[in-house]
Design an enzyme around this catalytic site. Structure first.
Site, PDB file in Angstrom:
ATOM      1  N   HIS A  66      -7.307   1.091  -6.240  1.00 59.17           N
ATOM      2  CA  HIS A  66      -7.937  -0.136  -5.529  1.00 59.17           C
ATOM      3  C   HIS A  66      -8.492  -1.193  -5.991  1.00 59.17           C
ATOM      4  O   HIS A  66      -9.182  -1.304  -5.587  1.00 59.17           O
ATOM      5  CB  HIS A  66      -8.823   0.614  -4.059  1.00 59.17           C
ATOM      6  CG  HIS A  66      -8.559  -0.440  -2.990  1.00 59.17           C
ATOM      7  ND1 HIS A  66      -7.726  -1.458  -2.082  1.00 59.17           N
ATOM      8  CD2 HIS A  66      -8.740   0.608  -1.799  1.00 59.17           C
ATOM      9  CE1 HIS A  66      -7.517  -1.559  -1.299  1.00 59.17           C
ATOM     10  NE2 HIS A  66      -8.792  -0.571  -0.417  1.00 59.17           N
TER      11      HIS A  66
ATOM     12  N   ARG B 263       1.047  -1.150  -0.276  1.00 61.96           N
ATOM     13  CA  ARG B 263       0.284   0.066   0.334  1.00 61.96           C
ATOM     14  C   ARG B 263       0.935   1.548   0.021  1.00 61.96           C
ATOM     15  O   ARG B 263       1.975   1.110   0.761  1.00 61.96           O
ATOM     16  CB  ARG B 263      -1.125  -0.343   1.604  1.00 61.96           C
ATOM     17  CG  ARG B 263      -1.668   0.854   1.487  1.00 61.96           C
ATOM     18  CD  ARG B 263      -2.804   1.338   2.237  1.00 61.96           C
ATOM     19  NE  ARG B 263      -3.777   0.539   1.995  1.00 61.96           N
ATOM     20  CZ  ARG B 263      -5.240   0.917   2.667  1.00 61.96           C
ATOM     21  NH1 ARG B 263      -5.179   1.237   3.641  1.00 61.96           N
ATOM     22  NH2 ARG B 263      -6.206  -0.381   1.968  1.00 61.96           N
TER      23      ARG B 263
ATOM     24  N   ARG C 243     -13.442  -8.820   1.066  1.00 61.90           N
ATOM     25  CA  ARG C 243     -12.763  -8.432   1.343  1.00 61.90           C
ATOM     26  C   ARG C 243     -11.411  -9.646   1.434  1.00 61.90           C
ATOM     27  O   ARG C 243     -10.680  -9.534   0.905  1.00 61.90           O
ATOM     28  CB  ARG C 243     -11.519  -7.074   1.930  1.00 61.90           C
ATOM     29  CG  ARG C 243     -12.188  -6.032   2.094  1.00 61.90           C
ATOM     30  CD  ARG C 243     -11.982  -5.664   0.205  1.00 61.90           C
ATOM     31  NE  ARG C 243     -10.208  -5.025   0.012  1.00 61.90           N
ATOM     32  CZ  ARG C 243      -9.530  -4.842   0.547  1.00 61.90           C
ATOM     33  NH1 ARG C 243     -10.076  -3.173   1.560  1.00 61.90           N
ATOM     34  NH2 ARG C 243      -7.902  -4.617   0.713  1.00 61.90           N
TER      35      ARG C 243
ATOM     36  N   ASP D  68     -17.118   7.151  -0.953  1.00 64.54           N
ATOM     37  CA  ASP D  68     -16.147   7.155  -0.386  1.00 64.54           C
ATOM     38  C   ASP D  68     -15.945   8.204   0.482  1.00 64.54           C
ATOM     39  O   ASP D  68     -16.110   9.415  -0.062  1.00 64.54           O
ATOM     40  CB  ASP D  68     -15.254   6.501  -1.184  1.00 64.54           C
ATOM     41  CG  ASP D  68     -13.340   6.438  -0.724  1.00 64.54           C
ATOM     42  OD1 ASP D  68     -13.394   6.476   0.283  1.00 64.54           O
ATOM     43  OD2 ASP D  68     -12.671   6.681  -1.656  1.00 64.54           O
TER      44      ASP D  68
ATOM     45  N   CYS E 150     -16.149   1.961   0.754  1.00 66.11           N
ATOM     46  CA  CYS E 150     -15.514   0.903   0.958  1.00 66.11           C
ATOM     47  C   CYS E 150     -15.123   0.904   2.790  1.00 66.11           C
ATOM     48  O   CYS E 150     -13.501  -0.019   3.455  1.00 66.11           O
ATOM     49  CB  CYS E 150     -14.601   1.717  -0.105  1.00 66.11           C
ATOM     50  SG  CYS E 150     -14.079   3.254   0.251  1.00 66.11           S
TER      51      CYS E 150
ATOM     52  N   GLN F 220     -10.383  -3.510  -3.576  1.00 66.63           N
ATOM     53  CA  GLN F 220     -12.040  -3.565  -3.149  1.00 66.63           C
ATOM     54  C   GLN F 220     -12.806  -3.628  -4.053  1.00 66.63           C
ATOM     55  O   GLN F 220     -13.928  -3.806  -4.067  1.00 66.63           O
ATOM     56  CB  GLN F 220     -11.681  -1.634  -3.162  1.00 66.63           C
ATOM     57  CG  GLN F 220     -12.921  -0.976  -2.544  1.00 66.63           C
ATOM     58  CD  GLN F 220     -13.352  -1.320  -0.535  1.00 66.63           C
ATOM     59  OE1 GLN F 220     -12.156  -1.723   0.162  1.00 66.63           O
ATOM     60  NE2 GLN F 220     -14.371  -1.953  -0.598  1.00 66.63           N
TER      61      GLN F 220
HETATM   62  N1   CP Z   1     -11.231  -0.900   2.313  1.00 61.21           N
HETATM   63  C1   CP Z   1      -9.961  -0.484   2.393  1.00 61.21           C
HETATM   64  O1   CP Z   1      -9.266  -0.558   2.270  1.00 61.21           O
HETATM   65  O2   CP Z   1      -9.701  -0.168   4.269  1.00 61.21           O
HETATM   66  P1   CP Z   1      -8.283   0.086   5.015  1.00 61.21           P
HETATM   67  O3   CP Z   1      -7.705   1.117   4.344  1.00 61.21           O
HETATM   68  O4   CP Z   1      -9.062  -0.419   6.847  1.00 61.21           O
HETATM   69  O5   CP Z   1      -7.207  -1.050   3.811  1.00 61.21           O
HETATM   70  N1  NVA Z   2     -10.063   6.934  -1.412  1.00 60.70           N
HETATM   71  C1  NVA Z   2      -9.743   6.652  -0.184  1.00 60.70           C
HETATM   72  C2  NVA Z   2      -9.763   4.912   0.464  1.00 60.70           C
HETATM   73  C3  NVA Z   2      -9.185   4.184   1.009  1.00 60.70           C
HETATM   74  C4  NVA Z   2      -9.581   2.947   2.357  1.00 60.70           C
HETATM   75  C5  NVA Z   2      -7.999   6.723   0.909  1.00 60.70           C
HETATM   76  O1  NVA Z   2      -7.401   6.415  -0.515  1.00 60.70           O
HETATM   77  O2  NVA Z   2      -8.337   7.494   1.529  1.00 60.70           O
END
Ligand code: CP
Ligand code: NVA
Length: 304
Positions: free
Chosen positions: A131, A104, A291, A223, A263, A134
């Protein structure tokens, strides 16, 4: 079989459909109390430049479920990603110790460079650009609740961000009809929309009107307005997104029974109200659960 899972763009519809079927069959197996220990003795390295609840825990549990183990790596533990040593050296060295890497990161180029130099699979666990895990868990959830994905009308109300981008590509891959309602200046990029529409003509359209977007929706999705890394823009973003909250009035203007998705993490009182989050037609926690089921299937497919 492709080595990595970085973007839905690189995946064939056949592979994505196979992953959905595998997710459902492994979900049934594990719910029934059985196990598939296909990754016994294998290790997943998990690199996180940003916080996570769902992604971190669900990948860790998925790896354990399959008989393997995982190592959590914070950037500061290894002197930063691409700082103490080049990303290509990290990728090569990780590949000597572990069987799969998930990352990530802020920049999408970090995961593509890791994948370029790693001899083991690399999974995108969220970047500023996309993502995909997701989006696939979301498709699985929609299929479970609506019985199909093709032709499903999904109204995405909010920021044209990483989550919107992966959903739009999923729309193109599976023939879902996505209407994205964002304030001016926060729309999804035209290149992604063109790419989705090349796969399935008319699958993604944009508007600046949330009511128009939800008028015929089967699903309303939102989101955060402030993604990880955008915290300094919060005040401006909250002001710019006025009128784009998914509240009871917006939900009530959609067809009865419309499903609510997010999400997570949700900022209640901003992009979604507490009331809508708690509605009986909210399928938000099924999304979060899926997930785990999708990623278990992904690990089995990429690693075993
Ligand atoms: N939706 C999602 O990716 O959640 P986290 O940021 O908690 O992993
Ligand atoms: N758009 C958000 C998604 C989190 C799962 C971010 O990137 O923070």
């Amino acid at each position: 079989m492709q080595k990595d899972f970085l973007s839905l763009t690189n995946c064939s519809v056949e592979l994505l459909e196979e992953l959905l079927e595998l997710s459902a069959s492994l979900k049934g197996l594990y719910k029934g109390g059985s196990r598939d220990l296909c990754l016994a003795g294998k290790t997943l390295a998990m690199l996180f430049e940003k916080p996570s609840l769902r992604t971190r825990i669900s990948f860790q549990v998925a790896m354990r479920d399959l008989g393997g183990s995982s190592v959590y790596v914070k950037p500061e533990d290894i002197g930063g990603i691409g700082k103490r040593e080049p990303i290509k050296d990290m990728a090569r060295v990780f590949s000597r110790y572990v069987d799969v890497i998930m990352a990530r990161t802020f920049e999408h180029s970090t995961v593509t460079e890791l994948a370029k130099y790693a001899s083991v699979p690399v999974i995108n666990a969220l970047t500023d650009w996309s993502h995909p895990c997701q989006a696939m868990a979301d498709v699985l959830t929609i299929k479970e609740h609506l019985g199909r994905i093709e032709g499903v009308r999904l109204a995405y109300v909010g920021d044209g961000n990483n989550v919107a981008r992966s959903l739009a590509l999923a729309g193109g891959k599976f023939g879902m009809k996505m209407i994205i309602a964002s304030p001016a200046g926060y729309e999804l990029d035209g290149e992604t929309i063109d790419e989705a529409n090349e796969m399935s003509p008319g699958s993604v359209v944009q508007t600046n009107d949330p009511r128009a977007a939800v008028a015929e929706a089967d699903v309303i999705y939102t989101d955060t307005w402030v993604s990880m890394g955008q915290e300094d823009e919060k005040a401006k973003r909250v002001a710019d997104f006025a009128g784009f909250q998914v509240d009871a009035a917006l939900v009530n203007s959609a067809p009865a029974g419309v499903k609510i998705m997010h999400c997570l993490p949700a900022k209640r009182g901003y992009e979604i109200t507490d009331e809508v989050t708690e509605m009986p037609n909210s399928i938000i926690y099924d999304q979060a659960e899926n997930r785990l089921h999708f990623q278990r299937a992904l690990l089995k497919k990429l690693v075993s």
